[in-house]
Design an enzyme around this catalytic site. Structure first.
Site, PDB file in Angstrom:
ATOM      1  N   THR A  28       0.391  -0.951   6.471  1.00  0.00           N
ATOM      2  CA  THR A  28      -0.374  -0.252   5.432  1.00  0.00           C
ATOM      3  C   THR A  28      -0.364   1.261   5.638  1.00  0.00           C
ATOM      4  O   THR A  28      -0.080   1.755   6.727  1.00  0.00           O
ATOM      5  CB  THR A  28      -1.830  -0.753   5.408  1.00  0.00           C
ATOM      6  OG1 THR A  28      -2.459  -0.471   6.654  1.00  0.00           O
ATOM      7  CG2 THR A  28      -1.891  -2.249   5.134  1.00  0.00           C
ATOM      8  N   ASP A  29      -0.707   1.965   4.566  1.00  0.00           N
ATOM      9  CA  ASP A  29      -0.820   3.417   4.631  1.00  0.00           C
ATOM     10  C   ASP A  29      -2.299   3.809   4.697  1.00  0.00           C
ATOM     11  O   ASP A  29      -3.170   2.951   4.851  1.00  0.00           O
ATOM     12  CB  ASP A  29      -0.097   4.076   3.448  1.00  0.00           C
ATOM     13  CG  ASP A  29      -0.685   3.685   2.099  1.00  0.00           C
ATOM     14  OD1 ASP A  29      -1.830   3.181   2.035  1.00  0.00           O
ATOM     15  OD2 ASP A  29       0.005   3.887   1.078  1.00  0.00           O
ATOM     16  N   LEU A  30      -2.583   5.087   4.575  1.00  0.00           N
ATOM     17  CA  LEU A  30      -3.962   5.568   4.678  1.00  0.00           C
ATOM     18  C   LEU A  30      -4.900   4.984   3.630  1.00  0.00           C
ATOM     19  O   LEU A  30      -6.104   4.894   3.848  1.00  0.00           O
ATOM     20  CB  LEU A  30      -3.996   7.095   4.582  1.00  0.00           C
ATOM     21  CG  LEU A  30      -3.482   7.839   5.803  1.00  0.00           C
ATOM     22  CD1 LEU A  30      -3.447   9.339   5.526  1.00  0.00           C
ATOM     23  CD2 LEU A  30      -4.338   7.545   7.021  1.00  0.00           C
ATOM     24  N   SER A  31      -4.348   4.569   2.491  1.00  0.00           N
ATOM     25  CA  SER A  31      -5.194   4.007   1.434  1.00  0.00           C
ATOM     26  C   SER A  31      -5.460   2.526   1.636  1.00  0.00           C
ATOM     27  O   SER A  31      -6.186   1.920   0.850  1.00  0.00           O
ATOM     28  CB  SER A  31      -4.565   4.259   0.059  1.00  0.00           C
ATOM     29  OG  SER A  31      -3.368   3.516  -0.074  1.00  0.00           O
TER      30      SER A  31
END
Length: 152
Positions: A28-31
């Site tokens: 996953t990314d920061l969001s």
């Protein structure tokens, strides 16, 4: 290692290969959603597994110095996000076969919802990067797997 200890190979249902994937934090990314490039990783694992299960030994051809598959073209559409801990399914279907290439349509789903779909053209190339004919046994396998229905 026993069969239970082996990585998942997915399975064929008719001519469609189904490969389960779990979303981990590293995906996953920061969001909190799956980073876009990771869908390509999921699809690559599913394609490689599908080919191995179907009887296409990419490693032997590569080790014999005869060549390897490369992604020659990729069209991808992102429709909805996947999130941490989601259980996903990558479905792969052979939709076209040529002398030196195979076209595979892939979808990444969460339950019935299509999150991502792609059309991947894999071309067999020599070690020098020039297209070469696929072994006849491989094209025969692809012909047996050729998806007859319409794809999304």
């Amino acid at each position: 290692m026993t069969a239970v200890d082996q990585p998942s190979e997915g399975r064929f249902v008719d001519r469609e290969h189904r490969f389960p994937v779990r979303v981990y934090f590293e995906d996953t990314d920061l969001s909190g959603v799956v980073y876009h490039a990771n869908y390509l990783r999921y699809m690559e694992r599913a394609r490689s597994t599908m080919l191995r299960q179907a009887g296409i030994d990419q490693r032997a051809v590569h080790e014999a110095g005869e060549g390897a598959y490369v992604v020659a073209d990729l069209q991808i559409r992102y429709r909805a996000p996947a999130r941490l801990d989601d259980a996903l399914l990558v479905a792969s279907r052979v939709v076209e076969v040529g002398p030196a290439r195979v076209v595979i349509h892939q979808t990444v789903r969460r339950d019935a919802l299509v999150l991502t779909d792609a059309r991947v053209v894999a071309a067999l190339v020599t070690p020098a990067g020039r297209p070469r004919r696929q072994p006849r046994a491989w094209t025969d396998i692809y012909q047996r797997l050729l998806w007859q229905g319409a794809h999304e």
